[in-house]
Write an enzyme that holds these catalytic residues in place. Structure first.
Site: not given
Ligand code: URA
Length: 246
Positions: A103
């Site tokens: 993310d």
């Molecule tokens: N899980 C999440 O919530 N975000 C990420 O970036 C990777 C795994």
């Protein structure tokens, strides 16, 4: 003979999905003739071009491990001009793309490559690649909540697979917990949603391990090229290169 989208991704000119979109958009030619269907096959002796520019099917493969900071998108290009992870590897001239996603607000280990076969192999759920995260969450995570995280959390897209979960720290004064969690699925915002489902919002999330690789020696915002041995191991984990995973 192989499908054109596969040859394009192997050449590092685009991911296989992007290549499919390019074909459907009429941007790809095979020996000078436009291809607009996804089933067409070719081999290394053919000339494949995107927007009139021939691709090099035998381009050298490159593999990088990046320590992604927050505030970067895990894509190659953004329509809105936001920074992407590729901006962090300015010296790399090949068309590399991230293996999976972190993310915008997640930091940590992200692999990038122009090897479409390896990318598809590592992302395929069949190989259950371990991804290790450190999550800092609001509040004190209780033993029964750890148990739920371990055995499977009911999310809107189904029950999560069993995970390894360990409470690493609890700061009583500031009231946050640090939890190490190892998953092998790769659903959208999975770790954040897992914690939210047991009542703990994630404050910060960092991926510290992927397929046996760690961030050791790579400060935030930096990257390194993988060694020959590391690449060989990834290929072993991801099944035989060249295999179809469709
Ligand atoms: N899980 C999440 O919530 N975000 C990420 O970036 C990777 C795994």
């Amino acid at each position: 003979m192989e499908r054109i989208q596969k040859l394009i991704s192997r050449a590092g000119a685009a991911s296989r999905r992007e290549a499919e979109r390019m074909i459907l958009a009429g941007r790809v030619t095979l020996n000078g003739v436009a291809v607009t269907e996804l089933g067409v096959q070719a081999d290394a002796a053919d000339e494949i071009a995107i927007d009139g520019v021939a691709i090099n099917i035998n381009q050298a493969k490159r593999y990088f491990l990046l320590n992604k900071p927050k505030g970067y998108l895990s894509t190659v290009k953004d329509d809105r001009g936001r920074k992407t992870v590729v901006d962090l590897l300015p010296e790399v001239t090949e068309y590399i793309y991230p293996i999976g996603r972190l993310d915008y607000d997640t930091e940590g280990l992200l692999l990038l490559t122009n090897d479409g076969d390896l990318m598809n192999g590592l992302l395929h759920p069949r190989y259950e690649i371990n991804k290790i995260y450190l999550a800092k969450v609001y509040g004190k995570v209780q033993p029964d909540q750890l148990k739920v995280l371990r055995s499977g959390v009911n999310l809107e897209d189904g029950l999560t697979a069993p995970a390894a979960v360990r409470l690493m720290d609890y700061n009583e004064q500031a009231d946050w917990s640090k939890v190490k969690i190892t998953i092998h699925e790769g659903r959208n915002r999975q770790v954040r949603r897992m914690f939210a489902a047991v009542g703990h919002e994630v404050m910060a999330l960092k991926r510290i391990g992927f397929a046996g690789l760690t961030l050791t020696g790579v400060p935030r915002g930096n990257y390194r090229e993988l060694t020959v041995d590391e690449v060989a191991k990834l290929k072993e984990i991801a099944g035989k290169p060249g295999k179809q995973y469709e």
